[in-house]
Design a protein around this motif. Structure first.
Motif, PDB file in Angstrom:
ATOM      1  N   ILE A 128       0.859  -1.185   0.000  1.00 44.44           N
ATOM      2  CA  ILE A 128       0.000   0.000   0.000  1.00 44.44           C
ATOM      3  C   ILE A 128       0.894   1.234   0.000  1.00 44.44           C
ATOM      4  O   ILE A 128       1.763   1.374   0.867  1.00 44.44           O
ATOM      5  CB  ILE A 128      -0.901   0.029   1.249  1.00 44.44           C
ATOM      6  CG1 ILE A 128      -1.744  -1.240   1.345  1.00 44.44           C
ATOM      7  CG2 ILE A 128      -1.784   1.274   1.248  1.00 44.44           C
ATOM      8  CD1 ILE A 128      -2.773  -1.395   0.268  1.00 44.44           C
ATOM      9  N   PRO A 129       0.711   2.170  -0.953  1.00 51.28           N
ATOM     10  CA  PRO A 129       1.552   3.367  -0.982  1.00 51.28           C
ATOM     11  C   PRO A 129       0.965   4.492  -0.129  1.00 51.28           C
ATOM     12  O   PRO A 129      -0.243   4.735  -0.132  1.00 51.28           O
ATOM     13  CB  PRO A 129       1.521   3.759  -2.463  1.00 51.28           C
ATOM     14  CG  PRO A 129       0.147   3.331  -2.909  1.00 51.28           C
ATOM     15  CD  PRO A 129      -0.195   2.094  -2.113  1.00 51.28           C
ATOM     16  N   LEU A 130       1.812   5.182   0.595  1.00 51.95           N
ATOM     17  CA  LEU A 130       1.445   6.394   1.324  1.00 51.95           C
ATOM     18  C   LEU A 130       2.292   7.512   0.734  1.00 51.95           C
ATOM     19  O   LEU A 130       3.467   7.665   1.066  1.00 51.95           O
ATOM     20  CB  LEU A 130       1.716   6.220   2.819  1.00 51.95           C
ATOM     21  CG  LEU A 130       1.024   5.025   3.490  1.00 51.95           C
ATOM     22  CD1 LEU A 130       1.489   4.889   4.940  1.00 51.95           C
ATOM     23  CD2 LEU A 130      -0.492   5.155   3.427  1.00 51.95           C
ATOM     24  N   THR A 132      -3.533   7.842  -0.776  1.00 59.13           N
ATOM     25  CA  THR A 132      -3.177   6.513  -1.243  1.00 59.13           C
ATOM     26  C   THR A 132      -4.090   6.174  -2.411  1.00 59.13           C
ATOM     27  O   THR A 132      -4.899   6.993  -2.839  1.00 59.13           O
ATOM     28  CB  THR A 132      -3.289   5.466  -0.115  1.00 59.13           C
ATOM     29  OG1 THR A 132      -2.689   4.244  -0.567  1.00 59.13           O
ATOM     30  CG2 THR A 132      -4.735   5.207   0.278  1.00 59.13           C
ATOM     31  N   CYS A 133      -3.969   4.967  -2.935  1.00 61.40           N
ATOM     32  CA  CYS A 133      -4.656   4.594  -4.178  1.00 61.40           C
ATOM     33  C   CYS A 133      -5.863   3.708  -3.893  1.00 61.40           C
ATOM     34  O   CYS A 133      -5.736   2.661  -3.240  1.00 61.40           O
ATOM     35  CB  CYS A 133      -3.669   3.877  -5.094  1.00 61.40           C
ATOM     36  SG  CYS A 133      -4.416   3.220  -6.600  1.00 61.40           S
ATOM     37  N   THR A 179      -5.519   0.194  -5.288  1.00 60.51           N
ATOM     38  CA  THR A 179      -4.602  -0.598  -4.470  1.00 60.51           C
ATOM     39  C   THR A 179      -5.311  -1.121  -3.227  1.00 60.51           C
ATOM     40  O   THR A 179      -5.181  -2.293  -2.864  1.00 60.51           O
ATOM     41  CB  THR A 179      -3.372   0.237  -4.069  1.00 60.51           C
ATOM     42  OG1 THR A 179      -2.674   0.636  -5.243  1.00 60.51           O
ATOM     43  CG2 THR A 179      -2.438  -0.568  -3.184  1.00 60.51           C
ATOM     44  N   ALA A 231       7.427   8.350  -1.104  1.00 59.40           N
ATOM     45  CA  ALA A 231       6.350   7.678  -0.391  1.00 59.40           C
ATOM     46  C   ALA A 231       6.919   6.650   0.573  1.00 59.40           C
ATOM     47  O   ALA A 231       8.121   6.362   0.575  1.00 59.40           O
ATOM     48  CB  ALA A 231       5.409   6.996  -1.383  1.00 59.40           C
ATOM     49  N   THR A 235     -10.791   7.668   1.879  1.00 53.68           N
ATOM     50  CA  THR A 235     -10.203   7.507   0.537  1.00 53.68           C
ATOM     51  C   THR A 235     -11.235   6.975  -0.442  1.00 53.68           C
ATOM     52  O   THR A 235     -11.364   7.483  -1.567  1.00 53.68           O
ATOM     53  CB  THR A 235      -8.996   6.551   0.594  1.00 53.68           C
ATOM     54  OG1 THR A 235      -7.984   7.104   1.448  1.00 53.68           O
ATOM     55  CG2 THR A 235      -8.414   6.320  -0.796  1.00 53.68           C
TER      56      THR A 235
END
Length: 226
Positions: A53-55, A83-84, A87, A109, A134
């Motif tokens: 998971i991207p931050l 975030t996405c 994802t 990130a 989100t």
């Protein structure tokens, strides 16, 4: 565990980190790995498995679909403090990615392994709220996109507006000094939608977006959109 100032700067952009006690902050910092992704790097490809998971703290990731004719449609952008959605969806449902994501501007990130983030989601209210926020934001954006595609060609109207209302600069180019909100009011839209279309124009090389100013870079692209 001592958290580096760089990690604090990145993670501090996320409400669930700021709202957490020091013990959980240490857990987050322990498992969140810092990354830098250069422009043009694919963060994920359609059909691939989700591993992290991207931050995102800096930069811009464009998430898009590609049709059979190779035409692309931008779904949304992941920027600082975000975030996405796809994802999260792939991680929580154990499904592959449904689209592609490419770095538009260099990204800084932290990435968290999926199994760890899912544990945080199960155990921490602030992480669950972050995920829900989100999803709510992205669903609103995607509904707006569907409306744009179905009921109108705002890109055509905006291209025409930019060409008609821009003025010549001292350097010999053309620019429009106007906020996205003002343009939205002129075209009967909303700021978020105008910003989305302008960002797509920028990706195409047609404009350069600055605060309160839009520089026209390639008039031919805008003319072809009319």
């Amino acid at each position: 565990m001592t958290i580096s100032l760089k990690s604090q700067e990145i993670l501090g952009k996320f409400g669930f980190y700021e709202a957490s006690e020091s013990g959980f902050r240490n857990v987050i910092a322990q498992h969140a790995r810092p990354v830098v992704l250069e422009q043009g790097t694919y963060f994920f490809r359609a059909g691939a498995a989700c591993e992290c998971i991207p931050l995102v703290s800096h930069g811009d990731v464009r998430v898009f679909l590609t049709g059979e004719s190779s035409r692309e449609i931008t779904l949304y952008h992941v920027e600082a403090g975000q975030t996405c959605l796809l994802t999260l969806n792939a991680a929580l449902l154990n499904t592959p990615y449904a689209a592609d994501a490419i770095v538009e501007k260099e990204v800084k990130a932290h990435v968290v392994p999926v199994h760890m983030f899912k544990q945080w989601f199960d155990e921490n209210d602030s992480v669950r709220q972050f995920v829900l926020d989100t999803m709510a934001q992205r669903i609103t954006e995607l509904m707006t996109l569907v409306s744009e595609i179905t009921f109108g060609r705002l890109d055509m109207r905006l291209a025409d507006y930019l060409l008609r209302h821009s003025t010549q600069t001292e350097a010999g180019g053309q620019a429009l000094c106007m906020t996205h909100e003002h343009i939205a009011a002129e075209l009967g839209s909303v700021r978020e939608v105008i910003s989305r279309v302008l960002k797509e124009f920028e990706r195409m090389g047609a404009v350069n977006i600055q605060r309160g100013r839009i520089e026209l870079q390639d008039l031919r692209i805008l003319e072809n959109l009319k």
